[in-house]
Design a protein around this motif. Structure first.
Motif, short mmCIF file in Angstrom:
data_model
loop_
_atom_site.label_atom_id
_atom_site.label_comp_id
_atom_site.label_asym_id
_atom_site.label_seq_id
_atom_site.Cartn_x
_atom_site.Cartn_y
_atom_site.Cartn_z
N PRO A 1 22.62 -9.67 -15.89
CA PRO A 1 23.36 -8.53 -15.36
C PRO A 1 22.46 -7.36 -14.97
N ILE A 2 21.41 -7.14 -15.76
CA ILE A 2 20.51 -6.03 -15.47
C ILE A 2 19.70 -6.35 -14.21
N ILE A 3 19.31 -7.61 -14.06
CA ILE A 3 18.62 -8.02 -12.84
C ILE A 3 19.54 -7.89 -11.63
N GLY A 4 20.76 -8.41 -11.76
CA GLY A 4 21.70 -8.41 -10.65
C GLY A 4 22.05 -7.02 -10.16
N MET A 5 22.24 -6.08 -11.10
CA MET A 5 22.65 -4.74 -10.69
C MET A 5 21.56 -4.01 -9.90
N GLU A 6 20.31 -4.39 -10.10
CA GLU A 6 19.24 -3.74 -9.35
C GLU A 6 19.03 -4.37 -7.99
N CYS A 7 19.74 -5.46 -7.71
CA CYS A 7 19.55 -6.18 -6.44
C CYS A 7 20.57 -5.79 -5.38
N VAL A 8 21.28 -4.70 -5.59
CA VAL A 8 22.25 -4.23 -4.60
C VAL A 8 21.96 -2.77 -4.30
N ARG A 9 21.24 -2.53 -3.23
CA ARG A 9 20.97 -1.15 -2.82
C ARG A 9 21.85 -0.72 -1.66
N ASP A 10 22.32 -1.68 -0.86
CA ASP A 10 23.12 -1.32 0.31
C ASP A 10 23.95 -2.53 0.74
N CYS B 1 12.22 -13.11 -12.43
CA CYS B 1 12.93 -11.90 -11.99
C CYS B 1 12.69 -10.74 -12.95
N ALA B 2 12.68 -11.04 -14.25
CA ALA B 2 12.48 -9.99 -15.25
C ALA B 2 11.10 -9.35 -15.11
N VAL B 3 10.09 -10.16 -14.80
CA VAL B 3 8.74 -9.62 -14.59
C VAL B 3 8.75 -8.65 -13.40
N PHE B 4 9.38 -9.08 -12.29
CA PHE B 4 9.46 -8.21 -11.12
C PHE B 4 10.31 -6.97 -11.41
N LEU B 5 11.33 -7.13 -12.25
CA LEU B 5 12.19 -6.00 -12.61
C LEU B 5 11.40 -4.93 -13.35
N PHE B 6 10.58 -5.34 -14.31
CA PHE B 6 9.77 -4.37 -15.06
C PHE B 6 8.78 -3.66 -14.13
N CYS B 7 8.21 -4.40 -13.19
CA CYS B 7 7.29 -3.78 -12.23
C CYS B 7 8.04 -2.78 -11.35
N TYR B 8 9.25 -3.13 -10.95
CA TYR B 8 10.07 -2.22 -10.15
C TYR B 8 10.42 -0.97 -10.94
N TYR B 9 10.81 -1.14 -12.21
CA TYR B 9 11.15 0.00 -13.05
C TYR B 9 9.96 0.95 -13.21
N ARG B 10 8.78 0.40 -13.25
CA ARG B 10 7.59 1.24 -13.42
C ARG B 10 7.44 2.25 -12.28
N HIS B 11 7.87 1.85 -11.09
CA HIS B 11 7.69 2.72 -9.92
C HIS B 11 8.99 3.39 -9.47
N ALA B 12 10.14 2.93 -9.96
CA ALA B 12 11.40 3.47 -9.44
C ALA B 12 12.45 3.64 -10.53
N ARG C 1 0.81 -1.21 0.00
CA ARG C 1 0.00 0.00 0.00
C ARG C 1 0.85 1.27 0.00
N ASP C 2 1.93 1.27 0.78
CA ASP C 2 2.68 2.50 1.00
C ASP C 2 3.92 2.66 0.12
N ASP C 3 4.49 1.55 -0.32
CA ASP C 3 5.75 1.63 -1.09
C ASP C 3 5.74 0.54 -2.15
N ARG C 4 5.07 0.82 -3.25
CA ARG C 4 4.94 -0.19 -4.30
C ARG C 4 6.30 -0.57 -4.89
N ALA C 5 7.20 0.42 -5.04
CA ALA C 5 8.54 0.12 -5.56
C ALA C 5 9.29 -0.81 -4.62
N GLY C 6 9.17 -0.56 -3.31
CA GLY C 6 9.82 -1.42 -2.33
C GLY C 6 9.28 -2.83 -2.35
#
Length: 431
Positions: free
Chosen positions: A119-128, A58-69, A22-27
């Motif tokens: 590689p595109i999936i992996g690079m988005e999986c490191v935020r911290d 993973c690619a499906v989730f990646l596209f959904c993540y890109y939509r919001h972030a 509800r509060d953080d769709r990208a998260g």
């Protein structure tokens, strides 16, 4: 040790997930992406089915993540993104300039969902730093269970995943072939970063003992598979680590390592003896690959056309079956298949990221004090870079470029250290 496990693996209730949606769709989508990718690393050798399904998911989730972030995505902020264009151009040339376009399309296309998107999936999986810790844990988990599978296979004659038997007295694990040695070598390299995680909480002696216990099964499988290119990759990884971290090395430690290496070579005389190496069939395969390149020097014979091309020249391997499909050398495979034009593009991609990673990680490791969270972050990043570099070394005697599991693992490491560099440089205080 238990606190380390709790720190790495989160606990989240269904209510917390609903609140996150509800509060953080990208998260929310990031969490789905990250843990699916984590599972793909931890279960990588479990079978072809998982490697077919998990990356597209993973690619499906990646596209959904890109939509919001999209604005804060690594891909958008990656300044060396044109290096990927070189890779894609090489692949296109390997298909369009092939003597059999359809066969080359099928050969190269198998890497789309199991390699080129990773590689595109992996690079988005490191935020911290916590993400890096979890990804190191995934490699350790894979090493432990696949290593135990190797021990079980040595004891019973069958692996406990697929029921595969030994091949010529060599362990094959759940991959069904002694190329599992190459897999476990590449999985071990980033798993070595576990040492830094253990040293956060434990003494040198306790960390050494626990690391030995965790990685013993993987080393057992590595020795039992007896892959020379795997041994080379693991050994080279420590050279690469020294190149970027420059840790102090005493002459006693160096002498100990040399004695251990010499003892291992003596133990593996059936695989590492000079007469065995001199009589290896790869030398003949390399000559065939060079002959194919000389016949198609500019744009190559086409992806996956090694066998058809050397047969068309009337050539025959000296020691291998006539059906051999690749020259057992990553660089020669790219050269014969894509010619000088494609080889230049491919090396620009492969070595470009190797050099870029070195130039970004080395100063960071030198700039942060030992024991700080920032240095730990770059130490973990450095081991994933070493994993990628180990793949480049493994490729000297290894598989063909389009070997899906082999390529996919390297592309995962490439993506991870790319994401860690981009986010780490953006936020120097990252933890």
């Amino acid at each position: 040790m238990w606190n380390l496990v709790i720190d790495i693996f989160p606990r989240m209730s269904s209510r917390a997930l609903r609140d996150l949606w509800r509060d953080d769709r990208a998260g929310f989508w990031y969490g789905a992406l990250f843990w699916t990718f984590w599972l793909s690393l931890a279960s990588f050798p479990i079978g072809y089915g998982a490697r077919e399904v998990l990356p597209p998911l993973c690619a499906v989730f990646l596209f959904c993540y890109y939509r919001h972030a999209w604005a804060r995505s690594v891909w958008r902020r990656l300044l060396v993104r044109p290096l990927f264009y070189c890779l894609w151009a090489m692949i296109v040339l390997g298909v369009l300039c092939s003597g059999d376009m359809f066969a080359s399309l099928l050969h190269a296309g198998t890497g789309l969902n199991k390699g080129f998107i990773l590689p595109i999936i992996g690079m988005e999986c490191v935020r911290d730093g916590r993400d890096l810790r979890r990804l190191v844990a995934a490699c350790v988990v894979a090493c432990v269970w696949e290593g135990l599978d190797g021990i079980w296979q040595a004891w019973t004659g069958f692996d406990f995943i697929m029921g595969y038997t030994l091949n010529g007295g060599r362990l094959t694990g759940s991959l069904g072939d002694y190329s599992v040695g190459n897999y476990i070598a590449l999985a071990l390299i980033p798993a070595f970063a576990c040492w830094h995680l253990l040293r956060e909480r434990l003494s040198v002696q306790a960390s050494s003992l626990l690391l030995a216990v965790l990685l013993f099964p993987a080393f057992f499988l590595l020795e039992g598979a007896s892959s020379r290119s795997a041994f080379l990759a693991v050994g080279a990884s420590f050279v690469f680590w020294w190149a970027i971290a420059r840790p102090p090395v005493s002459w006693r430690l160096l002498l100990t390592l040399l004695v251990l290496a010499a003892g291992f070579v003596g133990w593996q005389q059936s695989r590492l003896g000079l007469s065995v190496v001199a009589g290896d069939g790869r030398w003949s395969l390399w000559r065939l690959g060079w002959a194919v390149f000389c016949r198609h020097p500019v744009f190559g014979a086409g992806a996956g056309q090694y066998n058809a091309a050397f047969r068309a020249l009337g050539l025959v391997p000296e020691r291998d079956a006539i059906t051999i499909s690749h020259p057992h050398n990553l660089y020669l495979d790219i050269l014969y298949a894509h010619g000088l034009v494609g080889f230049t593009l491919g090396m620009t991609f492969l070595l470009g990221f190797a050099i870029w990673g070195y130039r970004r990680i080395r100063p960071q490791l030198a700039g942060w004090a030992v024991g700080t969270p920032q240095r730990l972050y770059w130490q973990l990043t450095g081991w994933f870079w070493c994993g990628y570099m180990g793949w480049l070394v493994n490729g000297i005697f290894g598989h063909d470029f389009y070997r899906t599991w082999w390529l996919g693992l390297a592309m995962c490491y490439l993506g991870i250290f790319c994401g860690a560099i981009v986010n780490g440089e953006r936020c120097p205080e990252v933890r």
